[in-house]
Design a protein around this motif. Structure first.
Motif, PDB file in Angstrom:
ATOM      1  N   VAL A  71       0.837  -1.203   0.000  1.00 43.31           N
ATOM      2  CA  VAL A  71       0.000   0.000   0.000  1.00 43.31           C
ATOM      3  C   VAL A  71       0.872   1.252   0.000  1.00 43.31           C
ATOM      4  CG1 VAL A  71      -1.716   1.328   1.280  1.00 43.31           C
ATOM      5  CG2 VAL A  71      -1.947  -1.149   1.104  1.00 43.31           C
ATOM      6  N   ALA A  72       1.948   1.220   0.768  1.00 44.50           N
ATOM      7  CA  ALA A  72       2.859   2.370   0.792  1.00 44.50           C
ATOM      8  C   ALA A  72       3.443   2.632  -0.589  1.00 44.50           C
ATOM      9  CB  ALA A  72       3.977   2.129   1.809  1.00 44.50           C
ATOM     10  N   ALA A  73       3.772   1.566  -1.320  1.00 46.70           N
ATOM     11  CA  ALA A  73       4.310   1.722  -2.674  1.00 46.70           C
ATOM     12  C   ALA A  73       3.270   2.336  -3.608  1.00 46.70           C
ATOM     13  CB  ALA A  73       4.776   0.371  -3.210  1.00 46.70           C
ATOM     14  N   GLY A  74       2.035   1.884  -3.488  1.00 48.10           N
ATOM     15  CA  GLY A  74       0.969   2.442  -4.306  1.00 48.10           C
ATOM     16  C   GLY A  74       0.707   3.901  -3.975  1.00 48.10           C
ATOM     17  N   ARG A 160       0.627  10.312   6.439  1.00 43.33           N
ATOM     18  CA  ARG A 160       1.252  10.479   7.763  1.00 43.33           C
ATOM     19  C   ARG A 160       1.230   9.163   8.537  1.00 43.33           C
ATOM     20  NH1 ARG A 160      -1.044  13.187  12.490  1.00 43.33           N
ATOM     21  NH2 ARG A 160      -2.750  13.894  11.165  1.00 43.33           N
ATOM     22  N   ALA A 161       0.137   8.412   8.421  1.00 44.60           N
ATOM     23  CA  ALA A 161       0.034   7.137   9.125  1.00 44.60           C
ATOM     24  C   ALA A 161       1.059   6.130   8.610  1.00 44.60           C
ATOM     25  CB  ALA A 161      -1.377   6.572   8.977  1.00 44.60           C
ATOM     26  N   HIS A 162       1.263   6.103   7.291  1.00 43.42           N
ATOM     27  CA  HIS A 162       2.242   5.175   6.720  1.00 43.42           C
ATOM     28  C   HIS A 162       3.671   5.597   7.077  1.00 43.42           C
ATOM     29  CE1 HIS A 162       0.452   1.943   4.286  1.00 43.42           C
ATOM     30  NE2 HIS A 162      -0.607   2.728   4.252  1.00 43.42           N
ATOM     31  N   LEU A 186      -2.022   6.373  15.231  1.00 37.33           N
ATOM     32  CA  LEU A 186      -1.774   7.809  15.383  1.00 37.33           C
ATOM     33  C   LEU A 186      -2.650   8.419  16.476  1.00 37.33           C
ATOM     34  CD1 LEU A 186      -1.575   9.153  11.703  1.00 37.33           C
ATOM     35  CD2 LEU A 186       0.327   8.714  13.278  1.00 37.33           C
ATOM     36  N   GLY A 187      -3.601   7.629  16.975  1.00 32.67           N
ATOM     37  CA  GLY A 187      -4.527   8.143  17.974  1.00 32.67           C
ATOM     38  C   GLY A 187      -5.723   8.845  17.384  1.00 32.67           C
ATOM     39  N   LEU A 188      -5.951   8.671  16.073  1.00 30.41           N
ATOM     40  CA  LEU A 188      -7.081   9.307  15.402  1.00 30.41           C
ATOM     41  C   LEU A 188      -8.258   8.347  15.304  1.00 30.41           C
ATOM     42  CD1 LEU A 188      -5.197  11.071  12.465  1.00 30.41           C
ATOM     43  CD2 LEU A 188      -5.964  12.075  14.629  1.00 30.41           C
ATOM     44  N   PRO A 189      -9.486   8.861  15.370  1.00 30.13           N
ATOM     45  CA  PRO A 189     -10.655   7.983  15.274  1.00 30.13           C
ATOM     46  C   PRO A 189     -10.871   7.463  13.856  1.00 30.13           C
ATOM     47  CG  PRO A 189     -11.345  10.272  15.371  1.00 30.13           C
ATOM     48  CD  PRO A 189      -9.857  10.265  15.589  1.00 30.13           C
TER      49      PRO A 189
END
Length: 219
Positions: A71-74, A160-162, A186-189
């Motif tokens: 997914v990071a590559a995509g 940012r999460a990746h 990340l602590g996000l909902p």
């Protein structure tokens, strides 16, 4: 053969999945990650097997050592400046365009991350995996959901999460099983909306038979 090329009713899973994403009217670019030796074959399968309509760009890039790395590559190869990114599995080809529209609309309405899910209908038990395994307790399924894809994210939040979780991607044992897990870290909902029974994951021949039944029923 990669799972994406497995045929469902004579068409590759990846072509059906791409076509349904495009039919939502919410997608301008589709990036498919695939094993390095199958890039051209999968690209051809999408372009020849799917009716994507005008204006949808498609490109295929090599995936990584884990799902998270793929997914990071995509994500890194996206050329559009879209504010919403969908992460989808070709193994769930029967997602409706309507569900895609609802996911995007929920992000646009102000949620950083949105996932589709369906209630868990089986009794779930926590098990001590000894010899023999022993049931420890019955888990309250009222609060449990089976999560599906696509999952929708604000593009900057997903990036940012990746970035924050990149160290986990090098090994499937530590990599997250879905991108919402990285956002949670990340602590996000993560907002949940109703999924679809037809958006099942195709992993076995039995699953293929069920998916064909959904198609015959008009899914």
């Amino acid at each position: 053969m990669p799972k994406a090329l497995v045929p469902l009713a004579g068409r590759p899973l990846v072509a059906i999945a791409a076509e349904r994403l495009a039919a939502s009217g919410q997608v301008s670019e589709i990036v498919v990650t695939a094993p390095a030796g199958y890039l051209d074959e999968i690209h051809a399968a999408v372009l020849s097997g799917a009716d994507l309509g005008p204006g949808v760009r498609v490109h295929v890039v090599a995936g990584g050592i884990s799902r998270q790395a793929s997914v990071a590559a995509g994500l890194a190869s996206l050329t559009s400046t879209a504010q919403v990114v969908l992460v989808h599995d070709a193994a769930r080809p029967l997602v409706s365009p309507t569900l895609v529209q609802r996911l995007v609309a929920t992000v646009v309405a102000g949620h950083d991350a949105v996932i589709p899910a369906v209630p868990v209908i089986d009794t779930i038990k926590e098990v001590d995996d000894g010899d023999p395994p022993v049931a420890v307790r019955t888990v309250d399924r009222a609060a449990l959901r089976a999560v599906q894809t696509p999952q929708a994210f604000r593009a900057d939040v997903l990036r940012r999460a990746h970035e924050a979780g990149a160290a986990r991607a090098a090994d499937e044992a530590t990599a997250v099983s879905d991108d919402a897990g990285l956002v949670e870290a990340l602590g996000l909902p993560v907002h949940v909306i109703a999924g679809e029974q037809a958006a099942m994951k195709v992993t076995t021949l039995h699953d293929l038979a069920i998916a064909e039944l959904y198609l015959r029923e008009g899914a």
